[in-house]
Scaffold this motif. Structure first.
Motif, PDB file in Angstrom:
ATOM      1  N   PRO A   1      -8.277  56.223 -29.996  1.00 19.06           N
ATOM      2  CA  PRO A   1      -9.703  56.051 -30.313  1.00 19.06           C
ATOM      3  C   PRO A   1      -9.955  54.907 -31.305  1.00 19.06           C
ATOM      4  CG  PRO A   1      -9.053  58.345 -30.565  1.00 19.06           C
ATOM      5  CD  PRO A   1      -7.821  57.564 -30.318  1.00 19.06           C
TER       6      PRO A   1
ATOM      7  N   HIS B   1     -15.817  60.842 -29.333  1.00 17.10           N
ATOM      8  CA  HIS B   1     -15.045  61.716 -28.446  1.00 17.10           C
ATOM      9  C   HIS B   1     -15.460  63.133 -28.808  1.00 17.10           C
ATOM     10  CE1 HIS B   1     -12.299  58.924 -26.488  1.00 17.10           C
ATOM     11  NE2 HIS B   1     -12.302  58.249 -27.619  1.00 17.10           N
TER      12      HIS B   1
ATOM     13  N   PHE C   1      -6.595  63.088 -25.247  1.00 15.81           N
ATOM     14  CA  PHE C   1      -7.225  62.697 -26.502  1.00 15.81           C
ATOM     15  C   PHE C   1      -6.280  62.983 -27.667  1.00 15.81           C
ATOM     16  CE2 PHE C   1      -9.597  63.958 -30.315  1.00 15.81           C
ATOM     17  CZ  PHE C   1     -10.234  62.759 -30.588  1.00 15.81           C
TER      18      PHE C   1
ATOM     19  N   GLY D   1      -6.408  61.871 -31.657  1.00 13.77           N
ATOM     20  CA  GLY D   1      -7.048  61.148 -32.742  1.00 13.77           C
ATOM     21  C   GLY D   1      -6.072  60.895 -33.878  1.00 13.77           C
ATOM     22  N   CYS D   2      -6.617  60.683 -35.051  1.00 14.95           N
ATOM     23  CA  CYS D   2      -5.760  60.487 -36.221  1.00 14.95           C
ATOM     24  C   CYS D   2      -5.074  61.791 -36.597  1.00 14.95           C
ATOM     25  CB  CYS D   2      -6.585  59.973 -37.394  1.00 14.95           C
ATOM     26  SG  CYS D   2      -7.244  58.324 -37.131  1.00 14.95           S
TER      27      CYS D   2
ATOM     28  N   GLY E   1     -14.464  63.449 -32.550  1.00 16.53           N
ATOM     29  CA  GLY E   1     -14.422  62.442 -33.593  1.00 16.53           C
ATOM     30  C   GLY E   1     -15.340  61.277 -33.320  1.00 16.53           C
TER      31      GLY E   1
ATOM     32  N   TYR F   1     -15.508  57.045 -34.301  1.00 17.08           N
ATOM     33  CA  TYR F   1     -14.654  55.945 -34.729  1.00 17.08           C
ATOM     34  C   TYR F   1     -15.459  54.660 -34.668  1.00 17.08           C
ATOM     35  CZ  TYR F   1     -11.530  59.647 -33.330  1.00 17.08           C
ATOM     36  OH  TYR F   1     -10.938  60.872 -33.195  1.00 17.08           O
TER      37      TYR F   1
ATOM     38  N   ALA G   1     -12.506  56.604 -39.224  1.00 23.48           N
ATOM     39  CA  ALA G   1     -12.333  57.720 -38.287  1.00 23.48           C
ATOM     40  C   ALA G   1     -12.836  58.985 -38.966  1.00 23.48           C
ATOM     41  CB  ALA G   1     -10.862  57.871 -37.915  1.00 23.48           C
TER      42      ALA G   1
ATOM     43  N   GLU H   1     -13.296  63.006 -38.037  1.00 22.86           N
ATOM     44  CA  GLU H   1     -12.865  63.947 -36.996  1.00 22.86           C
ATOM     45  C   GLU H   1     -13.092  65.396 -37.421  1.00 22.86           C
ATOM     46  OE1 GLU H   1      -9.248  61.411 -35.013  1.00 22.86           O
ATOM     47  OE2 GLU H   1      -8.745  62.689 -36.720  1.00 22.86           O
TER      48      GLU H   1
END
Length: 172
Positions: free
Chosen positions: A61, A74, A81, A83-84, A91, A93, A107, A109
Motif C-alpha cells: 500500500p 484499503h 493485503f 499493510g505496515c 488503512g 496511505y 500510513a 491503519e
C-alpha cells in the motif's frame, strides 16, 4: 499543523493531530532520504518497522501511495493485503509531496475492516500538503544546522592551526 523547523517537533505535533482526527491502531510516518534513495521510519505508533526501507521493501500500500495523486484506502479484508502491520485490515496511505519531491509517506491503519471513508481520505489529503512542507522545512533546517556545525569546526581548526603555526614561528 506544526510551525516548527525541528523535525522531531513537527512529527510529535502531527502524531497528536492524527490522534485527534482519526481512530487508528497503527501509525507510521516515513521520511524520504534522497541521498540513499530510501525511507527512514521517523515515527510509529502500535508497530515496529525496520529502518531504512528501500522503495522495493515498502509494503504494497505504501508503494501504491507513491504513484497515486491522493490518499489510497484499503477497507476490505483481502488475502493479498499486507499493510505496515500484520494485524491491519484497513488503512489509509498517502505520499507527502513538497516542492515537487516526495518527502515522506503516512500510513494510518486499523485492525477492523471498512474503518475509513472517503471523507477521512479527503481530510488526510488536505492535511498532507502543509505537513509535507513542514517536514521538508525540518529536513532543510537539519541540513543547514549540520552544515553550520561543520563550518564552525573548520573555522576552529583553522584558528588553532594558525595560532600553533605562529607560536612555532615565534619560537624558531
Amino acid at each position: 499543523l506544526p510551525a516548527s523547523l525541528d523535525l522531531g517537533e513537527v512529527l510529535a505535533t502531527s502524531r497528536s493531530r492524527f490522534n485527534d482526527l482519526y481512530d487508528f491502531e497503527f501509525l507510521s510516518i516515513l521520511v524520504a532520504d534522497s541521498t540513499h534513495n530510501t525511507f527512514r521510519v521517523e515515527l510509529t505508533q502500535g508497530i515496529r518497522l525496520n529502518s531504512p526501507l528501500s522503495v522495493e521493501e515498502l509494503p504494497a500500500p505504501l508503494h501504491q501511495a507513491l504513484s497515486a495523486n491522493g490518499a489510497v484506502i484499503h477497507n476490505t479484508v483481502e488475502d493479498d493485503f499486507v499493510g505496515c502491520s500484520d494485524q491491519a485490515n484497513s488503512g489509509m496511505y498517502i505520499a507527502l509531496r513538497a516542492r515537487g519531491n516526495i518527502v515522506g509517506i503516512i500510513a494510518i491503519e486499523h485492525s477492523e475492516a471498512n474503518r475509513y471513508t472517503e471523507r477521512d481520505s479527503t481530510l488526510l489529503s488536505e492535511l498532507c500538503e502543509p505537513l509535507a512542507l513542514a517536514i521538508d522545512n525540518g529536513l532543510w533546517f537539519a541540513r543547514l544546522r549540520n552544515l553550520g556545525a561543520e563550518e564552525e569546526r573548520n573555522r576552529i581548526a583553522r584558528d588553532l592551526h594558525d595560532r600553533l603555526a605562529q607560536a612555532l614561528a615565534y619560537v624558531a
